[in-house]
Design an enzyme around this catalytic site. Sequence first.
Site, mmCIF file in Angstrom:
data_model
loop_
_atom_site.group_PDB
_atom_site.id
_atom_site.type_symbol
_atom_site.label_atom_id
_atom_site.label_comp_id
_atom_site.label_asym_id
_atom_site.label_seq_id
_atom_site.Cartn_x
_atom_site.Cartn_y
_atom_site.Cartn_z
ATOM 1 N N ASP A 249 0.873 -1.188 0.000
ATOM 2 C CA ASP A 249 0.000 0.000 0.000
ATOM 3 C C ASP A 249 0.899 1.223 0.000
ATOM 4 O OD1 ASP A 249 -3.238 0.377 0.798
ATOM 5 O OD2 ASP A 249 -1.972 2.151 1.060
ATOM 6 N N SER A 250 0.383 2.324 -0.583
ATOM 7 C CA SER A 250 1.198 3.536 -0.674
ATOM 8 C C SER A 250 1.148 4.370 0.600
ATOM 9 C CB SER A 250 0.733 4.377 -1.868
ATOM 10 O OG SER A 250 -0.641 4.631 -1.755
ATOM 11 N N ASP A 299 -7.126 -4.769 -5.381
ATOM 12 C CA ASP A 299 -8.336 -4.079 -4.888
ATOM 13 C C ASP A 299 -8.070 -2.581 -4.850
ATOM 14 O OD1 ASP A 299 -10.802 -3.541 -3.806
ATOM 15 O OD2 ASP A 299 -10.205 -4.026 -1.749
ATOM 16 N N CYS A 339 -14.163 -0.963 -7.924
ATOM 17 C CA CYS A 339 -15.274 -0.359 -7.176
ATOM 18 C C CYS A 339 -15.713 0.935 -7.861
ATOM 19 C CB CYS A 339 -14.888 -0.110 -5.721
ATOM 20 S SG CYS A 339 -13.506 1.009 -5.530
HETATM 21 N N1 SAH Z 1 -8.152 -4.110 0.002
HETATM 22 C C1 SAH Z 1 -8.476 -3.204 1.071
HETATM 23 C C2 SAH Z 1 -9.107 -1.932 0.592
HETATM 24 C C3 SAH Z 1 -8.311 -1.163 -0.430
HETATM 25 S S1 SAH Z 1 -8.670 0.521 -0.483
HETATM 26 C C4 SAH Z 1 -9.337 -3.897 2.098
HETATM 27 O O1 SAH Z 1 -9.698 -5.071 1.882
HETATM 28 O O2 SAH Z 1 -9.659 -3.308 3.113
HETATM 29 C C5 SAH Z 1 -7.460 1.123 -1.556
HETATM 30 C C6 SAH Z 1 -6.079 1.272 -0.945
HETATM 31 O O3 SAH Z 1 -5.186 1.592 -2.002
HETATM 32 C C7 SAH Z 1 -5.899 2.377 0.075
HETATM 33 O O4 SAH Z 1 -5.401 1.834 1.260
HETATM 34 C C8 SAH Z 1 -4.870 3.346 -0.534
HETATM 35 O O5 SAH Z 1 -3.936 3.834 0.428
HETATM 36 C C9 SAH Z 1 -4.176 2.456 -1.524
HETATM 37 N N2 SAH Z 1 -3.591 3.071 -2.717
HETATM 38 C C10 SAH Z 1 -4.122 4.007 -3.534
HETATM 39 N N3 SAH Z 1 -3.324 4.214 -4.608
HETATM 40 C C11 SAH Z 1 -2.271 3.372 -4.464
HETATM 41 C C12 SAH Z 1 -1.122 3.082 -5.256
HETATM 42 N N4 SAH Z 1 -0.912 3.694 -6.433
HETATM 43 N N5 SAH Z 1 -0.250 2.170 -4.805
HETATM 44 C C13 SAH Z 1 -0.464 1.523 -3.627
HETATM 45 N N6 SAH Z 1 -1.541 1.738 -2.864
HETATM 46 C C14 SAH Z 1 -2.429 2.644 -3.261
#
Ligand code: SAH
Length: 395
Positions: A249-250, A299, A339
Site C-alpha cells: 500500500d502507498s 483491490d 469499485c
Molecule cells: N483491500 C483493502 C481496501 C483497499 S482501499 C481492504 O480489503 O480493506 C485502496 C487502498 O489503495 C488504500 O489503502 C490506498 O492507500 C491504496 N492506494 C491508492 N493508490 C495506491 C497506489 N498507487 N499504490 C499503492 N496503494 C495505493
Amino acid sequence: MYTVRLKAGREKSLLRRHPWVFAGAIDSIQGAPADGDTVQVESHPGEFLAWAAYSSASQIRLRVWSWQADETIDAGFFRRRVERAITARAGLVQPERGNAVRLVHAESDGLPGLVVDRYADTLVAQFLSSGAEHWKETLADLLLELTGARRLYERSDAEVRRLEGLDEYCGPLRGAAPPERLQVIENGLKFWVDVAHGHKTGYYLDQRDNRQRLMQMAAGRQVLDCFAYTGGFTIHALAGRAESVLAVDSSAEVLALARDNLALNELPVGRAELLEGDVFQVLRQLRDRRQTFDMIVLDPPKFAPTAALAEQAARGYKDINLLALKLLRPGGLLFTFSCSGGVSADLFQKIVAGAALDAGVQAQIIDYLHQAPDHPVALNFPEGAYLKGLVLRVG
Ligand code: SAH
C-alpha cells in the site's frame, strides 16, 4: 406544500421507480422549497408521482423518499425505513463471527444519501444529500434508539457533499467521541478500525464475503495483496494458512494499522511482509526480479467515480491486471476488483480479458464477486451495484 412539475414525457424513469430527478427534467416549481425540503413531484399533466427531497445545488435536483401519495414524510416515515433496513440485515452475519455491518445503504434501502455502518457498539453515518442532511437530527435519534448503539459518529467528509452544496463535516453526533481505534470482528478475525480517520467510515465492509472466499482458497499459497489498506485480505490469507503474504500500500499510515491488525490475531505474522509503495511500480519491480506468486489480490481505489472517467480508469485497470497476470505461476489465482461506479461489470471483464491477451496468459473465470449482501442493490437503482470482482485461474 411545494410542487415540482416535470417536463412532458420526463416522468418515465420515475414510473420505473428510479429515485432521481435531474435538473433538466423539471418544468416548474410551485413555491420556494429550501434545500432538503420535501416536495411533491407531478407529471406534466399533473398526476402525482412521488415525494422527494429538494436540492438546489445538485444536478440530481430531487431524490425520492416515497412513491405513495398518502405517505407523510416525517419522523414516523424514517422510523419505518430505518427499521426495515435493520430487519433486512438480521441473521446476515452470525454475531460470534462478526459485529461490523452496513445497516443503511442509501438509495437501495429507500433512504437516498444516507449510509450507516455499525462497528460493534458504534454507528458511523454519512449524510450525503440535502434530504439526508435535512433529517439528520431525526435520523440520529432513531438510529441510536433502534440499534441500541452507544454512539453515533458522523463522517460526512465525502466529496459528493460538495455537489449538494454541503460542507464536509466530521465529528460525534450522539454520545462521546469514539476511541482512536475500535475493535471489530469480521469472519471470526479481529480488526482495529479508526472511524474518525479511516477511509469511508473506517473499513471496507463491502469486501467481507470476498475476503472469506479468499481465506478458503489461500492454503499453502504465496500471496501478493495489492492495495492492502489495513490488511483485510492479508489477514484472511494468513488465517487461511497461506505460506506467505506480501501486502503493498502507498500509505504508511494504513500499513501501521495493518501491522497492529496482524498482531491482534494469533497468526504466524512472520509470514507477512508489509511494503510501502506504489503498486504500479512495485508490480514492475517484482516482474524485473522475476518473483512469482500463487495468489494475487488487486483491490484498487475508485479509478472512475463517473462514466466520463471510464477510459482513463480502463488504462489503470489494464496495466495492473496485465502485470499481475504475468506474476502468477500456473494454477495461480487472481482476485481482481473494481469499485468504480463508472465501470460496469461487463466492461471490467473486457478490460481484464484484454490484459490477459496482452500478457499472453490463458485464464478462466472461476467466480464472479460482488459487494456483500448488507450493501444490497435495489432493482430500481442499478447504480447501487458498484463493486465487481473476478476470480481467475491462470492456466
Ligand atoms: N483491500 C483493502 C481496501 C483497499 S482501499 C481492504 O480489503 O480493506 C485502496 C487502498 O489503495 C488504500 O489503502 C490506498 O492507500 C491504496 N492506494 C491508492 N493508490 C495506491 C497506489 N498507487 N499504490 C499503492 N496503494 C495505493
